[in-house]
Design a protein around this motif. Structure first.
Motif, PDB file in Angstrom:
ATOM      1  N   ALA A  14       0.857  -1.187   0.000  1.00  0.00           N
ATOM      2  CA  ALA A  14       0.000   0.000   0.000  1.00  0.00           C
ATOM      3  C   ALA A  14       0.886   1.228   0.000  1.00  0.00           C
ATOM      4  O   ALA A  14       1.929   1.273   0.664  1.00  0.00           O
ATOM      5  N   SER A  15       0.484   2.215  -0.799  1.00  0.00           N
ATOM      6  CA  SER A  15       1.234   3.472  -0.872  1.00  0.00           C
ATOM      7  C   SER A  15       0.303   4.613  -0.528  1.00  0.00           C
ATOM      8  O   SER A  15      -0.922   4.471  -0.529  1.00  0.00           O
ATOM      9  N   GLU A  16       0.892   5.763  -0.254  1.00  0.00           N
ATOM     10  CA  GLU A  16       0.083   6.910   0.161  1.00  0.00           C
ATOM     11  C   GLU A  16      -0.826   7.397  -0.950  1.00  0.00           C
ATOM     12  O   GLU A  16      -1.978   7.743  -0.719  1.00  0.00           O
ATOM     13  N   ASP A  17      -0.307   7.455  -2.178  1.00  0.00           N
ATOM     14  CA  ASP A  17      -1.122   7.973  -3.277  1.00  0.00           C
ATOM     15  C   ASP A  17      -1.876   6.881  -4.016  1.00  0.00           C
ATOM     16  O   ASP A  17      -2.612   7.159  -4.963  1.00  0.00           O
ATOM     17  N   GLY A  18      -1.698   5.625  -3.595  1.00  0.00           N
ATOM     18  CA  GLY A  18      -2.445   4.537  -4.208  1.00  0.00           C
ATOM     19  C   GLY A  18      -1.828   3.980  -5.476  1.00  0.00           C
ATOM     20  O   GLY A  18      -2.305   2.968  -5.991  1.00  0.00           O
ATOM     21  N   ARG A  19      -0.784   4.583  -6.016  1.00  0.00           N
ATOM     22  CA  ARG A  19      -0.166   4.075  -7.245  1.00  0.00           C
ATOM     23  C   ARG A  19       0.792   2.944  -6.912  1.00  0.00           C
ATOM     24  O   ARG A  19       1.561   3.000  -5.946  1.00  0.00           O
ATOM     25  N   GLN A  20       0.727   1.906  -7.705  1.00  0.00           N
ATOM     26  CA  GLN A  20       1.571   0.725  -7.499  1.00  0.00           C
ATOM     27  C   GLN A  20       2.795   0.818  -8.407  1.00  0.00           C
ATOM     28  O   GLN A  20       2.867   0.206  -9.466  1.00  0.00           O
ATOM     29  N   ARG A  21       3.772   1.645  -7.984  1.00  0.00           N
ATOM     30  CA  ARG A  21       5.000   1.773  -8.770  1.00  0.00           C
ATOM     31  C   ARG A  21       5.911   0.563  -8.558  1.00  0.00           C
ATOM     32  O   ARG A  21       6.756   0.266  -9.403  1.00  0.00           O
ATOM     33  N   LEU A  22       5.766  -0.071  -7.402  1.00  0.00           N
ATOM     34  CA  LEU A  22       6.501  -1.290  -7.101  1.00  0.00           C
ATOM     35  C   LEU A  22       5.486  -2.368  -6.764  1.00  0.00           C
ATOM     36  O   LEU A  22       4.382  -2.082  -6.284  1.00  0.00           O
ATOM     37  N   ARG A  23       5.830  -3.598  -7.003  1.00  0.00           N
ATOM     38  CA  ARG A  23       4.912  -4.691  -6.690  1.00  0.00           C
ATOM     39  C   ARG A  23       5.663  -5.808  -5.973  1.00  0.00           C
ATOM     40  O   ARG A  23       6.886  -5.933  -6.081  1.00  0.00           O
ATOM     41  N   LEU A  24       4.880  -6.607  -5.261  1.00  0.00           N
ATOM     42  CA  LEU A  24       5.426  -7.716  -4.489  1.00  0.00           C
ATOM     43  C   LEU A  24       5.089  -9.020  -5.195  1.00  0.00           C
ATOM     44  O   LEU A  24       3.925  -9.302  -5.489  1.00  0.00           O
ATOM     45  N   ASP A  25       6.124  -9.792  -5.478  1.00  0.00           N
ATOM     46  CA  ASP A  25       5.930 -11.121  -6.061  1.00  0.00           C
ATOM     47  C   ASP A  25       5.707 -12.100  -4.897  1.00  0.00           C
ATOM     48  O   ASP A  25       6.631 -12.446  -4.170  1.00  0.00           O
ATOM     49  N   ARG A  26       4.437 -12.525  -4.717  1.00  0.00           N
ATOM     50  CA  ARG A  26       4.110 -13.380  -3.575  1.00  0.00           C
ATOM     51  C   ARG A  26       4.801 -14.735  -3.650  1.00  0.00           C
ATOM     52  O   ARG A  26       5.071 -15.358  -2.630  1.00  0.00           O
ATOM     53  N   ALA A  27       5.047 -15.181  -4.861  1.00  0.00           N
ATOM     54  CA  ALA A  27       5.641 -16.510  -5.003  1.00  0.00           C
ATOM     55  C   ALA A  27       7.076 -16.545  -4.481  1.00  0.00           C
ATOM     56  O   ALA A  27       7.527 -17.554  -3.924  1.00  0.00           O
ATOM     57  N   THR A  28       7.804 -15.453  -4.663  1.00  0.00           N
ATOM     58  CA  THR A  28       9.212 -15.433  -4.266  1.00  0.00           C
ATOM     59  C   THR A  28       9.488 -14.508  -3.093  1.00  0.00           C
ATOM     60  O   THR A  28      10.546 -14.595  -2.472  1.00  0.00           O
ATOM     61  N   GLY A  29       8.564 -13.590  -2.812  1.00  0.00           N
ATOM     62  CA  GLY A  29       8.786 -12.627  -1.738  1.00  0.00           C
ATOM     63  C   GLY A  29       9.669 -11.477  -2.145  1.00  0.00           C
ATOM     64  O   GLY A  29      10.165 -10.747  -1.290  1.00  0.00           O
ATOM     65  N   ARG A  30       9.862 -11.282  -3.454  1.00  0.00           N
ATOM     66  CA  ARG A  30      10.744 -10.213  -3.927  1.00  0.00           C
ATOM     67  C   ARG A  30       9.954  -8.960  -4.269  1.00  0.00           C
ATOM     68  O   ARG A  30       8.823  -9.040  -4.753  1.00  0.00           O
ATOM     69  N   LEU A  31      10.591  -7.820  -4.032  1.00  0.00           N
ATOM     70  CA  LEU A  31      10.038  -6.524  -4.391  1.00  0.00           C
ATOM     71  C   LEU A  31      10.640  -6.117  -5.725  1.00  0.00           C
ATOM     72  O   LEU A  31      11.866  -6.050  -5.861  1.00  0.00           O
ATOM     73  N   VAL A  32       9.782  -5.887  -6.725  1.00  0.00           N
ATOM     74  CA  VAL A  32      10.266  -5.577  -8.078  1.00  0.00           C
ATOM     75  C   VAL A  32       9.610  -4.289  -8.554  1.00  0.00           C
ATOM     76  O   VAL A  32       8.614  -3.822  -7.984  1.00  0.00           O
ATOM     77  N   VAL A  33      10.193  -3.721  -9.622  1.00  0.00           N
ATOM     78  CA  VAL A  33       9.684  -2.490 -10.222  1.00  0.00           C
ATOM     79  C   VAL A  33       8.446  -2.829 -11.043  1.00  0.00           C
ATOM     80  O   VAL A  33       8.471  -3.762 -11.866  1.00  0.00           O
ATOM     81  N   ALA A  34       7.384  -2.082 -10.808  1.00  0.00           N
ATOM     82  CA  ALA A  34       6.145  -2.331 -11.547  1.00  0.00           C
ATOM     83  C   ALA A  34       5.995  -1.395 -12.741  1.00  0.00           C
ATOM     84  O   ALA A  34       5.414  -1.775 -13.759  1.00  0.00           O
ATOM     85  N   GLU A  35       6.510  -0.176 -12.661  1.00  0.00           N
ATOM     86  CA  GLU A  35       6.410   0.777 -13.769  1.00  0.00           C
ATOM     87  C   GLU A  35       7.638   1.685 -13.754  1.00  0.00           C
ATOM     88  O   GLU A  35       8.399   1.710 -12.783  1.00  0.00           O
ATOM     89  N   ARG A  36       7.811   2.415 -14.847  1.00  0.00           N
ATOM     90  CA  ARG A  36       8.981   3.295 -14.977  1.00  0.00           C
ATOM     91  C   ARG A  36       8.972   4.331 -13.866  1.00  0.00           C
ATOM     92  O   ARG A  36       7.955   4.948 -13.573  1.00  0.00           O
ATOM     93  N   LEU A  37      10.129   4.494 -13.247  1.00  0.00           N
ATOM     94  CA  LEU A  37      10.293   5.476 -12.185  1.00  0.00           C
ATOM     95  C   LEU A  37      11.070   6.672 -12.719  1.00  0.00           C
ATOM     96  O   LEU A  37      12.148   6.514 -13.320  1.00  0.00           O
ATOM     97  N   ASP A  38      10.526   7.851 -12.522  1.00  0.00           N
ATOM     98  CA  ASP A  38      11.205   9.086 -12.930  1.00  0.00           C
ATOM     99  C   ASP A  38      11.391   9.917 -11.677  1.00  0.00           C
ATOM    100  O   ASP A  38      10.431  10.444 -11.115  1.00  0.00           O
TER     101      ASP A  38
END
Length: 813
Positions: free
Chosen positions: A60-84
């Motif tokens: 969960a983020s403050e603004d609701g945008r999912q710029r990063l996502r959690l891979d439940r299968a591996t427990g890794r935090l990965v980039v979901a969209e381009r970060l500027d």
């Protein structure tokens, strides 16, 4: 800005830890491709990957945008969209994305901070492709001419690190530096005197270089126009102008005025002002009056978008000399933003057996205003079963404080009010509709403490006799009630098979016909069970009362109706009206009014002679007996019950009207009576044979003993038994109150010419078996049974005498 509202079903206790004391900190480079690994969150949080799926982990983020996502299968935090980074944090020295890792069952969350590292993805950029400077030829070496520097959106080492001139120029050099952390300057420095006559204009490129790897650069063209002597350049009264403006100030509001002076006269002293913006002028929120230097608003400002604006103003005189000053416009915050409430998790429905302290919702509150306008307080409106509990920073938990009961309240509408402390304060409301799910905490309850039902005997099979009903305050399967039978007492196994209850609707049936005389009531225990897990039960006693029907006719006990011929009662001729002849005794197996018996004289030889007591069954004389009355009276008594319809039975009896019994006496020896009719028949046959033989013997000796006839008559005894009497006398013996034959001894006195005899009373009421013999010798003897009836029951107190002829003339019809 969109606020993510996702609903999770979760329940937690107050005592459970909710968050780590320190956040998990990671970093990622901007412009990283989607799917790039940031960190292994599961490992750092001490969680197995399988737990993430099982506990429905989410970010969960403050603004609701999912710029990063959690891979439940591996427990890794990965980039979901381009970060500027520049889009996220502009020129801020640090750019951090705050996240929360939320887990359910039980509620737990981890704070995560991901720093976005700057990469050299922007080149320095000058505001103008060409800069024209008009420099008097009288300018001395060392004179400095300010320039608008290039702008690089990157920060740190990736920002502008230096300037250079290409090609190298012997007249000018570039000076680059900072007056403070935020104020950088670029100046063109005159290295040697100019001579307009030798060269009126010159051009070269000014190159800005950043410190990235590889480095990036930006270029603008510098055009130098050498002027004839203009001794004084404009001078601003302040190097830095600072102004403040409310963010809600309307368009056209004057922010401040800049002032520059020039000591030259005429056109060389005329000054004009213009912005030297580093950005496109069309995007600027300000405009400047070229003559007065007033800076005004061109469009409304937003404190939340930018808290200050830096402007560069150039003052140019008529001779081309110019000066630059900095203008800093500070935006003053006003309370124009209401608090924002973002729900991270929400649990509904909530089981009614949830313990106090169960977390219902988890949310954050923020206000984009600053200072007091950005301070937010939260309150729960008019609620006793729930409360708000601060978690950390601006996070709140909505928790239960009391036990819940769905039967009292199935739904709670909770209103959370978030208010800032601005003037006037702004508020935001968030409504949580919490449905309470049912648990099986209510047993079925019968609408009566006991049930009494009635069924008429001889009922038809499977007759419905009543209905029981139990209600359950729960809902759904927990409220589905089924009924079953159990023994009314623990010792009874199994319950009565003649009663059945419908398991669905509680209808009670009697399965087979019942007989009131055998079973007057049935008591069973009915259990009502719900379909919960585990099921709850209640029981009630059901009493089925059998209602008597008039299905049994009266039964006559006396006189007995199975003997043949019918019993007879002896009635003296001297009996008066009201004389008790006999009493009819009857019973009825039914009960109540069905067993109330009444007696009626149905038929009689002389109906006017007898009367029957309707309630007592006593047969009495209605009037005194007369000589005209028939000696043998036959009566039929009707015994009727009081049922609807009534049932009846008849009793047949005979009454013998005897004139006088005073000369009749009973022998000293009375044989026992035999109850069995077969024995009676046998004795009758023996008696007849004996009498026949006696008659033949008498005829044989009559002639030879004619002379001594009187002597034999005087000393002899004649034995008459009831069995040997003529038919009329046999009726007397067998049809009277004595139900079996008796032995009578008739003594004839010597010289009795009219053959008189007497009936004598017995000495004792009951005598043992004795022998009756002809004469006084020990000759042939015959034994007769003796019955229980005494002479007092048969003969009146004063016995009379009957002559032989009168005796023979008796007729019994």
């Amino acid at each position: 800005m969109a606020i993510a509202r996702q609903v999770l079903c979760l329940s937690a206790l107050l005592s459970l830890p909710h968050a780590r004391s320190q956040p998990l900190r990671y970093s990622v480079a901007e412009e990283a491709p989607s799917g790039s690994l940031v960190a292994d969150v599961a490992e750092d949080a001490g969680l197995a990957p399988a737990q993430l799926s099982a506990r429905r982990a989410r970010l969960a983020s403050e603004d609701g945008r999912q710029r990063l996502r959690l891979d439940r299968a591996t427990g890794r935090l990965v980039v979901a969209e381009r970060l500027d980074r520049e889009e996220l944090c502009a020129q801020a020295p640090a750019c951090t994305l705050p996240l929360e890792l939320l887990l359910a069952d039980p509620l737990q969350f981890f704070r995560i901070e991901v720093a976005v590292r700057d990469v050299n993805d922007h080149s320095p950029r000058f505001p103008d492709e060409q800069i024209t400077l008009r420099i008097p030829e009288t300018s001395n070496p060392g004179s400095r001419f300010p320039l608008m520097g290039a702008r690089d959106l990157d920060i740190g080492s990736n920002s502008i690190q230096g300037y250079s001139i290409s090609p190298e120029n012997e007249y000018f050099s570039v000076s680059f530096g900072s007056r403070n952390d935020d104020d950088q300057y670029v100046e063109l420095v005159l290295e040697k005197p100019l001579d307009r006559e030798e060269q009126a204009e010159m051009s070269f490129s000014l190159i800005a270089m950043d410190g990235g790897s590889p480095p990036r650069s930006g270029t603008t063209e510098i055009r130098i126009v050498i002027l004839d002597a203009n001794d004084n350049a404009p001078v601003f009264t302040q190097e830095l102008y600072v102004g403040q403006v409310l963010e809600n100030a309307p368009e056209g509001t004057v922010v401040l005025s800049v002032v520059a002076t020039d000591l030259d006269a005429s056109s060389n002293g005329d000054i004009s002002y213009q912005f030297s913006e580093e950005v496109d002028q069309s995007e600027s929120a300000f405009l400047i009056d070229a003559k007065t230097g007033e800076i005004k608003l061109k469009k409304p400002l937003d404190f939340e978008a930018a808290q200050k604006h830096e402007l560069s103003v150039r003052a140019t005189d008529g001779g081309g000399l110019s000066a630059i000053c900095k203008v800093l416009v500070e935006v003053v915050d006003v309370n124009d933003n209401a608090p924002e409430l973002a729900v991270s998790s929400f649990s509904s429905p909530l089981p009614e057996n949830a313990l106090p302290g169960t977390v219902v919702a988890f949310f954050t509150v923020r206000d984009r205003d600053a200072g007091a306008n950005g301070k937010v307080t939260c309150a729960l409106e008019d609620q006793l079963s729930f409360s708000l509990r601060p978690a950390y920073k601006n996070y709140y938990e909505l928790v239960t404080v009391t036990t819940l009961d769905r039967e009292e309240m199935a739904r709670y509408i909770l209103t959370v009010i978030a208010a800032d402390v601005g003037s006037p304060p702004l508020t935001t409301t968030q409504t949580f509709t919490v449905d309470i799910s049912d648990v099986n905490d209510n047993a079925p309850v019968f609408n009566q403490t006991s049930y009494t039902m009635y069924v008429h005997e001889n009922n038809i099979p499977t007759v419905l006799v009543g209905t029981i009903h139990a209600s359950d305050a729960d809902i759904g399967p927990n409220a589905k009630v089924t009924y079953s039978l159990a023994p009314a007492h623990l010792t009874e196994q199994p319950p009565c098979s003649c009663i059945s209850v419908n398991s669905e609707n509680g209808h009670v049936f009697v399965l087979r016909p019942l007989d009131y005389e055998q079973l007057k009531q049935i008591e069973v225990l009915v259990i009502a069970s719900d379909a919960g897990s585990p099921p709850l039960r209640d029981n009630v006693t059901v009493r089925v009362v059998v209602v008597d029907e008039n299905d049994n006719a009266p039964l006559v006990l006396h006189p007995a109706q199975d003997s043949s011929p019918a019993s007879s009662e002896l009635v003296p001729m001297s009996a008066e009206a009201g004389y008790l002849v006999t009493k009819v005794v009857a019973i009825d197996a039914d009960s109540g009014q069905n067993s109330w018996l009444s007696y009626h004289l149905l038929k009689a030889t002389d109906p006017g002679l007898f009367v029957v007591g309707a309630q007592s069954g006593e047969v009495r004389l209605r009037r005194p007996v007369t000589e005209r009355d028939t000696v043998k009276q036959k009566l039929i008594i009707l015994v009727r019950d009081n049922g609807r319809p009534p049932l009846s039975a008849t009793a047949a009896l005979s009454a013998l009207l005897l004139n006088d019994f005073s000369d009749v006496r009973l022998p000293h020896s009375i044989p026992d009576l035999v109850d069995d009719s077969d024995f009676l028949t046998t004795y009758l046959i023996i008696s007849l044979v004996f009498v026949s033989l006696l008659f033949l013997a008498s005829m044989a000796t009559f002639i030879t003993c004619q002379v001594c006839k009187r002597k034999e008559l005087k000393d002899g005894h004649v034995l008459y038994a009831a069995n040997n009497l003529p038919s009329s006398l046999a009726d007397v013996a067998s049809a009277g109150t004595l139900p079996h034959p008796y032995c009578y001894e008739i003594s004839l006195t010597t010289g009795s010419g009219n053959s008189e005899f007497k009936f004598l009373k017995p000495i004792l009421p009951s005598l043992p078996p004795q022998h009756c013999a002809l004469g006084g010798d020990t000759g042939d003897e015959q034994v007769f049974p003796q019955g229980p009836l005494t002479a007092e029951d048969v003969l009146p107190e004063n016995t009379g005498m009957l002559s032989g002829e009168e005796f023979n003339s008796l007729s019994f019809n």
